[in-house]
Design a protein around this motif. Structure first.
Motif, PDB file in Angstrom:
ATOM      1  N   TYR A 331       0.817  -1.214   0.000  1.00  0.00           N
ATOM      2  CA  TYR A 331       0.000   0.000   0.000  1.00  0.00           C
ATOM      3  C   TYR A 331       0.856   1.271   0.000  1.00  0.00           C
ATOM      4  O   TYR A 331       0.310   2.374  -0.008  1.00  0.00           O
ATOM      5  N   ARG A 332       2.173   1.111   0.068  1.00  0.00           N
ATOM      6  CA  ARG A 332       3.122   2.228   0.031  1.00  0.00           C
ATOM      7  C   ARG A 332       2.753   3.281   1.082  1.00  0.00           C
ATOM      8  O   ARG A 332       2.487   4.454   0.782  1.00  0.00           O
ATOM      9  N   THR A 333       2.742   2.845   2.327  1.00  0.00           N
ATOM     10  CA  THR A 333       2.348   3.731   3.420  1.00  0.00           C
ATOM     11  C   THR A 333       3.464   4.658   3.884  1.00  0.00           C
ATOM     12  O   THR A 333       3.219   5.555   4.692  1.00  0.00           O
ATOM     13  N   VAL A 334       4.688   4.453   3.393  1.00  0.00           N
ATOM     14  CA  VAL A 334       5.801   5.286   3.839  1.00  0.00           C
ATOM     15  C   VAL A 334       5.914   6.527   2.969  1.00  0.00           C
ATOM     16  O   VAL A 334       5.908   6.439   1.743  1.00  0.00           O
ATOM     17  N   ASP A 335       5.969   7.665   3.617  1.00  0.00           N
ATOM     18  CA  ASP A 335       6.170   8.929   2.920  1.00  0.00           C
ATOM     19  C   ASP A 335       7.506   9.516   3.387  1.00  0.00           C
ATOM     20  O   ASP A 335       7.682   9.800   4.580  1.00  0.00           O
ATOM     21  N   ARG A 336       8.438   9.682   2.472  1.00  0.00           N
ATOM     22  CA  ARG A 336       9.773  10.153   2.848  1.00  0.00           C
ATOM     23  C   ARG A 336       9.738  11.533   3.480  1.00  0.00           C
ATOM     24  O   ARG A 336      10.542  11.831   4.378  1.00  0.00           O
ATOM     25  N   GLU A 337       8.810  12.379   3.068  1.00  0.00           N
ATOM     26  CA  GLU A 337       8.760  13.728   3.627  1.00  0.00           C
ATOM     27  C   GLU A 337       8.408  13.699   5.113  1.00  0.00           C
ATOM     28  O   GLU A 337       8.950  14.476   5.903  1.00  0.00           O
ATOM     29  N   LEU A 338       7.512  12.821   5.514  1.00  0.00           N
ATOM     30  CA  LEU A 338       7.189  12.699   6.938  1.00  0.00           C
ATOM     31  C   LEU A 338       8.389  12.170   7.720  1.00  0.00           C
ATOM     32  O   LEU A 338       8.652  12.608   8.844  1.00  0.00           O
TER      33      LEU A 338
END
Length: 489
Positions: A331-338
């Motif tokens: 689901y690609r839950t990782v956001d690099r900006e966060l």
């Protein structure tokens, strides 16, 4: 424990007594209330540092981060400067008791978050794009070890009686920065060099200031002498950019909502990913300590892993988390900006708390050795950039090399800052190569595995052996860079 250092200042004591009675504060160190209040004060100091920078043109032209301004402000108002001069410290001792612990905790978050949310490319891809800068970065970093150990072996040790681990201070402070320096405080203590932590933080401060000041001077020199492929003007920055404020209409999102809040807050999820990286690093650390104890350590009495701090292994844990997410997180839950926001918050807290608790007395007692190391590190780094860089980098030597110079003086952020001044529109491959470089560079030096192991290696095998090893690596990188990449110019 008294909350302030007071001599002939009944007014200040009266004010503090009123505050204690009003809010029911017991002023005991390291209690839950004291820890919570210390974090609140630290946040207020950060905000104050930001607005001081916004209103001070000199600080804007020096590109100093607000966390550095805030840390220096807290140091100025604390017992080391104001308290020593007037007998009154505006920073209570119970705040310092909490702040002294924070750098060692925050550095684990900074390094665990380095690669979470970043696509881990193949090593061949990284090497193809960033190989020249990786080689040059290693040459500078291991050269800093060699210079520091040379000075320690032949000057600082015989003349001033400095501990052999002083030879690692240049790389720890310059390439590693405040976070690495603070994270290695306990390691310095364990090898019998307790003043090393404060000296390393002082060295990091010299590195940041020197990196910015010398870096901007070098950029202006390059512009005047036509060293840049795409000439720029350092004055082309807007007033808001100088103040460190983004224009309202073009502000980017700080992160994306990868999950619905009724399920879990996205920031909480990402903090959990970082925490898992730290836990994996801790498990790896304990496994290596146990393995060493039952194998070569128990047989020879030579122990290394017990001195290696957690943060380089937390970085490895973060890489493992990212590799698992690439395989399992459909689901690609990782956001690099966060993740960047978490990392940035931890780094700001780390810098303020490390500077606020810096012991100037230790630096003062070792001022001449400290200056010798600082000057030696600056001269070597400048020589490597200006003289060796053009012979090692195949193209855009200044645009590429200024990032390595900045990082080798004042950590990655300084390198990025100088590259953006040199190439604001991204017309060269320097920024992309610099980004890829970090995958192979920070894993080992600048706070990576070798940085964490350098002090134990010096402690166990002696400075001569480590000097020979680091000098050999630096020379090997130099020869490789000149023969392989230099000929492609």
């Amino acid at each position: 424990m008294k909350c302030v250092l007071i001599k002939n200042s009944t007014h200040v004591e009266t004010v503090l007594a009123v505050l204690r009675n009003r809010i029911g504060w017991r002023w005991k160190p390291m209690t839950p209330n004291a820890v919570g209040f210390s974090l609140l004060v630290l946040g207020a100091v950060l905000v104050l540092g930001k607005w001081i920078r916004v209103g001070t043109p000199l600080l804007q032209h020096l590109f100093l981060p607000s966390s550095l301004v805030a840390g220096l402000l807290a140091l100025l108002a604390g017992p080391e400067i104001l308290g020593a001069m007037t007998g009154v410290s505006l920073v209570p001792e119970f705040l310092l008791d909490t702040w002294r612990v924070l750098p060692g905790l925050m550095i684990n978050i900074v390094f665990a978050a380095l690669f979470i949310g970043k696509k881990i490319p193949r090593i061949g891809t990284v090497w193809k794009l960033a190989g020249p800068q990786v080689v040059m970065g290693y040459m500078i970093a291991f050269g800093q070890y060699a210079v520091g150990l040379f000075l320690t072996l032949f000057i600082l040790g015989p003349v001033f009686g400095m501990h052999p681990a002083a030879g690692a201070l240049i790389e720890i402070g310059f390439v590693g920065g405040h976070g690495t320096a603070a994270g290695l405080r306990d390691t310095f203590v364990e090898v019998g060099f307790p003043e090393g932590g404060d000296l390393a933080i002082g060295m990091a401060t010299v590195g940041v200031l020197g990196g910015v000041l010398f870096g901007i001077a070098l950029i202006n020199w390059a512009i005047r002498n036509n060293k840049l492929v795409h000439p720029v003007k350092t004055a082309d920055r807007s007033d808001l950019e100088k103040k460190g404020i983004n224009e309202f209409d073009i502000r980017e999102a700080a992160g994306y909502m990868s999950t619905r809040t009724e399920s879990i807050e996205p920031l909480s999820l990402h903090l959990g990913y970082v925490g898992i990286g730290i836990l994996l690093g801790y498990g790896l650390q304990q496994a290596m300590v146990w393995l060493e104890a039952v194998t070569w350590g128990g047989a020879t009495g030579v122990y290394l892993m017990r001195y290696v701090p957690l943060f380089p292994l937390a970085m490895v844990g973060g890489i493992l988390v990212q590799l698992l997410l690439e395989k399992l997180d459909r689901y690609r839950t990782v956001d690099r900006e966060l993740v960047n926001r978490i990392q940035g918050l931890a780094l700001d807290i780390l810098i303020v708390s490390a500077l606020a608790t810096l012991s100037l007395k230790v630096i003062g007692e070792n001022m001449l050795p400290f200056l010798i190391l600082a000057v030696g590190g600056i001269l070597w780094t400048g020589f490597a950039f200006l003289v060796l860089g053009p012979r090692m980098l195949p193209d855009y030597w200044f645009e590429r090399g200024i990032g390595d110079f900045g990082q080798s003086m004042g950590v990655t952020a300084t390198g990025l800052l100088l590259m953006r001044v040199t190439d604001p529109e991204g017309k060269t491959p320097a920024l992309e190569s610099f980004g890829y470089k970090q995958l192979l560079f920070e894993l080992f030096v600048g706070g990576g595995i070798f940085t964490g192991a350098a002090i134990p290696l010096i402690h166990q095998f002696g400075p001569k052996a480590v000097f020979a090893g680091t000098l050999g690596v630096a020379l090997g990188c130099l020869v490789f860079g000149m023969l392989v990449y230099g000929k492609r110019r």
